[in-house]
Design an enzyme around this catalytic site. Structure first.
Site, PDB file in Angstrom:
ATOM      1  CD  GLN A 235      -3.048  -1.011   2.227  1.00 18.44           C
ATOM      2  OE1 GLN A 235      -3.290  -2.018   2.852  1.00 18.44           O
ATOM      3  NE2 GLN A 235      -3.654   0.132   2.493  1.00 18.44           N
ATOM      4  NE  ARG A 382     -13.884   0.779   3.188  1.00 18.38           N
ATOM      5  CZ  ARG A 382     -14.346   0.260   2.077  1.00 18.38           C
ATOM      6  NH1 ARG A 382     -14.392  -1.022   1.903  1.00 18.38           N
ATOM      7  NH2 ARG A 382     -14.786   1.036   1.110  1.00 18.38           N
ATOM      8  CB  CYS A 383     -10.872   3.263  10.465  1.00 15.57           C
ATOM      9  SG  CYS A 383      -9.692   2.830  11.722  1.00 15.57           S
ATOM     10  CD  GLU A 758      -9.388   4.645   5.929  1.00 12.52           C
ATOM     11  OE1 GLU A 758      -8.528   3.790   5.823  1.00 12.52           O
ATOM     12  OE2 GLU A 758      -9.243   5.691   6.563  1.00 12.52           O
TER      13      GLU A 758
END
Ligand code: CDP
Length: 804
Positions: A235, A382-383, A758
């Site tokens: 990523q 996802r935050c 997110e």
């Protein structure tokens, strides 16, 4: 009118900001033409696989690799002893700790990497793994962070005498750090003097991002030219290149890192894993490419977990419900090594967004990080860096306070929201919220679901339940969340010393098409579609004529990568700024071509026109051609620009989510009748992509809240290491989502956009969880830990005496 129509037509033809342009990536993804890491196959390539520990805590007495080495097709078996002379048996973590690459004397979690087998194919490697004989001597296991802080058992013998860690003093041999923010004294005073105080332990359980594609890498060392090429599911490819250079001693220009298509990341692919290091070492040793790809169990059991936060909250208010203070103490289970992915200064990420959407005058938060015998590497599933934990904490505390006050939770939120005219808002825990209009969003959400009508229906269902006419209850799960996304700024945020800016480089070709390269990397978010839209609006070339490229460190400008919904706030801003540089040069060229002064031309969608004479113009396409074929006095040939963008602040998207859930008291089954998600992410680049992000994110939130967990038994055995046990929702469980929006632009972002990727996870989890709690509120339920699977819901009903 004709002019206006014509201008709108030109605008539409660009497919720029606000257009629901179809995702350009999908043609290749839906036709099997994606290029994922396992599609990388090189001549002579070898395959690696790990021997992993069956124990959660054990001494490694001996490792016998002879039988494995004797198997036909096995080329090497690496152990810590082989890596030690290279100084690679341990590696630094993103959190300032260090982590074993291969077991060095002991193992600290089940699934830990013990030896790396390299063979001619993946099957032989797997067979050889079975032949490596490891003798273990088991040690006492600690899976509970509270017990770990009291236990005599030393988990990390390598640092047992160190009183200072990367984030200050350590209180115990299993303690990692204490991190605090806010005014403790003032908060204690406010809570002590308050008319009403609600107190609760809110646990956000351990879970895992579980991307469709697991992690993997292919390392290829070209010994002749001294170049290392590393393909991987990264990523943050540039950061991986820097780390690989620092660890291996190979100069950074001799390392090329390529992230090809990535099948989902969600934070799981931010960290650096032993597999990357071992594939590089194995390629250097063997002189041929080496591939390492995890299987699903490896991924679930050994790569970075998410959450595992025990949050003790205390919130105080007046009798009328005005909040006066908030205190939160977190016990954070970081597993065997502190490998959390957070900006360096923030060992608990941005958890101090825990005051949420509310105007809370004083607050204090303290986080204790603890070692246990579990997998390392807390990531922001996802935050953005512990924001979902914070949002869950405050949204549960608001519900508990509403119970304590005997108030409607929607009204309690409304009277405590930060007001529109308070922005930019300075939170008690140090953040400056850039913009927001919470009341408008809240009112729109409540109206959309007919909140009053729902409450009446709920009351009727309760009456029927009490009268024995029905066994169903209705829960209305409310959430208003505030996200914080877009790390930097550089002055506050770095990863391993690299400031968190991002970048975009644009080249306009002579025929009026372009390529833009960014420091981020899409994992399914649709960057190739949406970043071209930002540029289309900035430079007036159709999005369809702009290629977006990411993920190759030999070509893309340095960037910090994609996680924490930072792509739009940071790289999206860089893209707009680079576009503006292009436009500034184009203005000079247009003025020259039109034989007027630079100041006498003005931008009009896709062209520069002479002020007051719109029929005299040069389109961007004309200008691009001229940039390469005309000698323009005082202007260099070509049309290129690069921007490295250091955001002045983060962006603060927000949203109002409401979940309406029916619960069968006898079976614990739930049915989601309605899920309404209103998001405000400022300027919307592509509404269809945003909807897709919300659908995906809420589905992950559903999974987390209603069933997904990484659970251990008391021996440290991971009980949920396969997809038979780890809940992934399918079309059967997923409800229909109703999406909505308001638009409150970010004042500091060049196009006013905030991140959104997110938000649905951050807002979704408390909405689902609050619905479960709300259904049982009339029977006295205050707090019940997630995940709310059918058994646990059944158990709530049982505990409350609702079963016969
Ligand atoms: O960093 P990441 O790509 O995961 O998250 P993001 O910046 O929130 O973007 C996710 C996707 O939504 C990208 O394709 C963005 O361009 C798109 N998006 C949008 O269309 N409008 C916004 N205001 C924010 C994001």
């Amino acid at each position: 009118m004709k002019d206006l129509d014509e201008r709108e037509e030109r605008k539409d033809a660009l497919k720029g900001l606000g257009c629901s342009r179809k995702r350009v990536e999908d043609a290749r993804f839906t036709q099997g033409k994606g290029n994922y890491i396992d599609d990388v196959n090189l001549p002579g390539m070898l395959h690696g696989d790990f021997v992993r520990s069956p124990y959660a805590h054990a001494r490694v007495v001996s490792i016998d690799t002879s039988a494995a080495m004797a198997l036909d097709g096995v080329v090497a078996v690496l152990t810590a002893k082989d890596l030690e002379p290279l100084g690679l048996h341990w590696m630094p973590t993103l959190a300032g700790d260090k982590q074993m690459v291969l077991a060095d004397g002991k193992v600290l979690f089940q699934g830990q990497e013990v030896a790396f087998v390299v063979a001619k194919d993946r099957y032989i490697a797997a067979d050889a793994v079975e032949l490596v004989e490891v003798e273990y001597e088991d040690l006492p296991v600690l899976v509970n962070p509270f017990e770990a802080l009291k236990s005599d058992v030393v988990l990390r013998e390598d640092i047992k005498d160190e009183k200072e860690g990367a984030h200050g003093a350590r209180k115990h041999h299993n303690h990692i750090f204490t991190w605090e923010e806010g005014d403790k004294e003032a908060t204690e005073q406010a809570i002590g003097a308050a008319e009403v105080v609600a107190e609760e332990m809110v646990y956000y359980h351990r879970t895992h991002p579980c991307p469709l594609e697991p992690c993997g890498s292919v390392a290829s060392m070209d010994k002749v030219n001294g170049k290392l090429t590393l393909w991987g599911t990264f990523q943050a490819p540039h950061v991986v290149r820097t780390v690989a250079s620092l660890l291996s001693g190979i100069e950074e220009h001799n390392i090329r890192v390529i992230s090809p298509d990535i099948g989902g990341g969600f934070g799981n692919k931010v960290g650096v894993y032993p597999g990357y290091v071992c594939s590089i070492v194995a390629s250097i040793v063997t002189g041929v490419p080496v591939k390492w790809i995890e299987d699903r169990m490896d991924n679930l059991m050994a790569t970075a977990f998410a959450r595992d936060y025990w949050m003790k909250g205390r919130i105080s208010a007046t009798k009328e419900g005005k909040i006066t203070g908030l205190d939160v103490h977190v016990t954070a289970d970081h597993g065997a090594f502190d490998a959390c992915a957070d900006p360096t200064k923030f060992p608990a990420g941005f958890f101090h967004i825990v005051t949420g959407s509310y105007d809370i005058p004083v607050a204090h938060v303290a986080v204790d990080g603890v070692y246990t015998n579990k997998a390392p590497g807390g990531v922001a599933y996802r935050c953005s860096f512990r924001v979902t934990e914070a949002a869950y904490c405050i949204e549960r505390m608001i519900e508990v306070l509403a119970i304590e006050l005997g108030m409607d939770a929607a009204e309690l939120r409304r009277i405590n929201f930060i007001k529109k005219d308070q922005f930019p808002y300075q939170s008690a825990l140090g953040w400056e919220y850039d913009s927001g209009d919470y009341h408008t969003a809240w009112d729109k959400a409540l109206k959309a679901v007919d909140y009053e009508g729902l409450r009446k229906e709920q009351a009727q269902m309760l009456e029927d339940f009490k009268a024995g006419k029905s066994r169903k209850l209705l829960g209305i799960g409310l959430t208003h969340f505030t996200e914080i996304v877009g790390a930097g700024p550089v002055k506050n945020c770095d990863i391993l010393g690299m400031g968190m800016f991002d970048s975009c480089e644009i080249r306009i070709h002579p025929t009026g098409s372009a390529i833009a390269r960014l420091g981020t990397i899409s994992q399914g978010q649709g960057h190739a579609t949406t970043f071209a839209q930002i540029l289309a609006s900035e430079i007036g070339l159709p999005a369809d004529s702009i290629t977006i490229e990411e993920g190759d460190t030999d070509t893309a400008p340095y960037g910090l990568g994609t996680y924490g919904s930072r792509s739009t706030p940071v790289a999206g801003a860089a893209t707009a700024m680079a576009g503006r540089k292009i436009r500034a040069k184009a203005q000079m060229i247009a003025a020259y071509l039109l034989e007027v002064h630079d100041d006498d031309v003005e931008w009009d969608v896709d062209r520069f026109a002479v002020k007051g004479a719109p029929e005299r113009f040069k389109t961007m396409k004309d200008i691009a051609y001229a940039a390469y074929n005309q000698a323009i006095p005082g202007v260099e040939p070509g049309l290129e620009a690069v921007s490295y963008y250091d955001p002045p602040n983060m962006t603060y998207p927000f949203g109002a989510y409401i979940c309406v859930m029916e619960i069968d008291v006898d079976t614990g089954e739930h049915k989601i009748r309605q899920f309404y998600a209103l998001d405000d992410c400022g300027t919307r680049i592509n509404p269809m992509v945003i909807d897709g992000q919300v659908h995906g994110g809420v589905t992950e939130a559903l999974a987390i809240a209603m069933g997904q967990e990484i659970a251990y038994d008391e021996m440290g055995n991971c009980k949920t290491g396969t997809l038979m046990d780890f809940f992934l929702p399918t079309a059967v469980e997923v409800p229909n989502y109703q999406t909505d929006h308001t638009v409150t632009p970010s004042p500091h972002h060049p196009i006013g956009a905030k991140g959104v990727g997110e938000s649905p996870n951050v807002g979704g989890v408390p909405a689902f969880s609050n619905a479960v709690h709300d259904a049982f509120r009339p029977f006295g339920l205050r707090q019940s830990h997630m995940p709310h699977d059918h058994w646990r819901i059944w158990k709530i009903a049982q505990t409350l005496g609702l079963h016969d």
